[in-house]
Design a protein around this motif. Structure first.
Motif, PDB file in Angstrom:
ATOM      1  N   VAL A  26       0.688  -1.299  -0.026  1.00 35.53           N
ATOM      2  CA  VAL A  26       0.000  -0.031   0.036  1.00 35.53           C
ATOM      3  C   VAL A  26       0.836   1.349  -0.018  1.00 35.53           C
ATOM      4  CG1 VAL A  26      -1.776   1.189   1.310  1.00 35.53           C
ATOM      5  CG2 VAL A  26      -1.926  -0.972   1.001  1.00 35.53           C
ATOM      6  N   SER A  29       4.159   0.460  -3.024  1.00 31.72           N
ATOM      7  CA  SER A  29       3.775   0.554  -4.538  1.00 31.72           C
ATOM      8  C   SER A  29       2.470   1.220  -4.722  1.00 31.72           C
ATOM      9  CB  SER A  29       3.688  -0.975  -4.713  1.00 31.72           C
ATOM     10  OG  SER A  29       4.100  -1.893  -3.955  1.00 31.72           O
ATOM     11  N   GLY A  30       1.821   1.650  -3.697  1.00 33.31           N
ATOM     12  CA  GLY A  30       0.786   2.466  -3.758  1.00 33.31           C
ATOM     13  C   GLY A  30      -0.455   1.900  -4.684  1.00 33.31           C
ATOM     14  N   ILE A  31      -0.633   0.474  -4.347  1.00 33.00           N
ATOM     15  CA  ILE A  31      -1.873   0.143  -4.762  1.00 33.00           C
ATOM     16  C   ILE A  31      -2.848   0.620  -3.943  1.00 33.00           C
ATOM     17  CG2 ILE A  31      -0.779  -2.047  -5.936  1.00 33.00           C
ATOM     18  CD1 ILE A  31      -2.303  -3.576  -3.582  1.00 33.00           C
TER      19      ILE A  31
ATOM     20  N   GLN B 174       5.956   5.330  -4.921  1.00 30.96           N
ATOM     21  CA  GLN B 174       4.521   4.857  -5.328  1.00 30.96           C
ATOM     22  C   GLN B 174       4.408   4.958  -6.664  1.00 30.96           C
ATOM     23  OE1 GLN B 174       1.471   6.623  -3.145  1.00 30.96           O
ATOM     24  NE2 GLN B 174       1.985   6.126  -1.095  1.00 30.96           N
ATOM     25  N   THR B 177       7.132   2.314  -8.123  1.00 33.69           N
ATOM     26  CA  THR B 177       7.319   0.767  -7.598  1.00 33.69           C
ATOM     27  C   THR B 177       6.022   0.087  -7.864  1.00 33.69           C
ATOM     28  OG1 THR B 177       8.278   1.879  -5.716  1.00 33.69           O
ATOM     29  CG2 THR B 177       7.841  -0.411  -5.504  1.00 33.69           C
ATOM     30  N   ASP B 178       6.072  -0.998  -8.463  1.00 29.57           N
ATOM     31  CA  ASP B 178       5.153  -2.073  -9.122  1.00 29.57           C
ATOM     32  C   ASP B 178       4.990  -3.377  -8.018  1.00 29.57           C
ATOM     33  OD1 ASP B 178       3.307  -2.540 -11.138  1.00 29.57           O
ATOM     34  OD2 ASP B 178       4.296  -4.367 -11.116  1.00 29.57           O
ATOM     35  N   ILE B 179       3.435  -3.292  -7.778  1.00 29.72           N
ATOM     36  CA  ILE B 179       3.494  -4.582  -6.744  1.00 29.72           C
ATOM     37  C   ILE B 179       4.006  -5.869  -7.237  1.00 29.72           C
ATOM     38  CG2 ILE B 179       1.132  -5.002  -7.832  1.00 29.72           C
ATOM     39  CD1 ILE B 179       1.916  -5.211  -3.989  1.00 29.72           C
TER      40      ILE B 179
END
Lengths: 151, 246
Positions: A26, A29-31, B174, B177-179
């Motif tokens: 969260v 990665s900012g999902i 954010q 950066t990729d999940i």
């Protein structure tokens, strides 16, 4: 009693691990946990898409409104076909143009959308035809050298 | 060489097969405590210091280009893709792997393993399997905690001390950066390291010469072999996972 404290500490350890995963997902990665408004896909045909990668940004007026999801080549016309995933809150007139641009001098390539003036809007699966290809630095330098040689 | 590999493969197979069930759960929890919880102190301390140093180094270089906001992104990518998995695995091999080898090796030297086998208790199931699984579970969790603490520590240095803007520090991070690409593939590396380090640790103990010298050699081999394997595998994994240079 001794067994219980051991179990609690192991439980806390595993919980911390999963919290770390949540933090990395969260905060790093900012999902976003809430689902977006959804997307629709349009295609765009270019003569040259050099430097575009999957997941490259699609910008309109400098704001990211989508991503490139697929890059294919149409061998019949020797054209590149990009599949663009656009936020469904963004409506694009049918005469919208697309151009490959570069962020800064050394930045990554992205697709810039230049909205048109039509009253109809692009729908799922439509194709953007007004496109401007990637500027390939080597070609520009080549043209420049040829011009100098010619004059 | 081939014979050793074969023996270690057999040990791995029967230990993985002996996944601790309901009855083995207390054993597994005890081992997670030994190799996971007790490794937390060194992991957290190393993470704090590595995060802080990385933030300082990134800041001094990026400051020259006026790109201080990118410190956060640099931190997150370096930690999630490389340093998190690799440093955690190296520390884990030194802190927990060596201890497991020494413990199993001493059990063998004092004939505890053979007396267990004589009583009809399979030492691979009872002793080796819980330790292998505990390492396999603990290392990825430790790596997650390592990355979190290091990014947090780097954030404190960059934002609260060097004065990088807090909002852009996180926003740039954010954005870049990729999940799956960063967190997911980093974790994949970690799972591979976890299997290899735990496997080496239990096998070196199980296969040690049952003498004082043998245990000392086995412990050393665990640390050296684990470290080499981690670094070599890291290169191979990076090539496979990120080597899409088209």
């Amino acid at each position: 009693m001794r067994i219980r404290t051991l179990e609690i500490s192991v439980g806390a350890f595993m919980l911390t691990g999963f919290l770390a995963l949540l933090f990395l997902a969260v905060q790093v990665s900012g999902i976003s946990l809430e689902r977006g408004t959804g997307t629709y896909t349009v295609e765009a045909r270019f003569n040259d898409v050099a430097g575009i990668r999957p997941r490259a940004k699609v910008n309109m007026a400098g704001v990211t409104v989508g991503r490139v999801t697929d890059i294919r080549v149409d061998s019949e016309y020797a054209e590149a076909i990009l599949t663009l995933e656009i936020d469904s809150a963004v409506r694009l007139p049918t005469d919208t143009g697309a151009a490959i641009q570069t962020e800064g001098i050394l930045g990554g390539r992205y697709v810039a959308l230049l909205p048109g003036v039509d009253d109809d809007y692009l729908a799922e699966g439509d194709t953007i035809t007004y496109t401007q290809s990637a500027m390939v630095l080597e070609n520009l330098i080549g043209d420049f050298l040829i011009n100098i040689g010619g004059s | 060489m081939v014979e050793t590999l074969g023996r270690s493969g057999i040990v791995l197979f029967w230990s993985v097969w002996g996944v601790p069930g309901r009855k083995g759960l207390p054993l597994l929890i005890h081992q997670i405590y030994q190799v996971g919880v007790l490794s937390l102190a060194i992991i957290v301390l190393s993470a704090l210091s590595i995060g802080a140093v990385l933030a300082l180094q990134f800041y001094t270089q990026l400051h020259r280009f006026g790109a201080e906001e990118t410190v956060g992104l640099g931190l997150s990518l370096v930690l999630l893709r490389e340093l998190g998995p690799v440093v955690t695995a190296l520390l884990f091999a030194g802190r927990a792997g060596s201890a497991v080898t020494a413990e199993i090796g001493l059990m063998k030297a004092t004939d505890q393993l053979s007396s267990m086998a004589m009583m009809g208790v399979d030492p691979l199931r009872r002793i080796v399997a819980p330790r292998l699984w505990a390492g396999f579970i603990s290392l990825p969790l430790l790596a997650l905690i390592f990355s979190m603490v290091a990014i947090w520590g780097g954030g404190i240095v960059a934002v609260d001390w060097l004065g990088v803007d807090r909002v852009s520090f996180w926003a740039v991070m954010q954005e870049g950066t990729d999940i799956w690409e960063d967190v997911g593939k980093g974790m994949l590396k970690c799972v591979v390291f976890a299997l290899v380090v735990s496997w080496i640790a239990v096998f070196q103990g199980y296969d040690a010469m049952p003498t004082a010298e043998g245990i000392s050699k086995a412990t050393t081999r665990t640390v050296v072999l684990s470290s080499i394997m981690i670094l070599a595998l890291d290169f191979v994994l990076t090539l496979v996972l990120y080597g899409d240079f088209n």
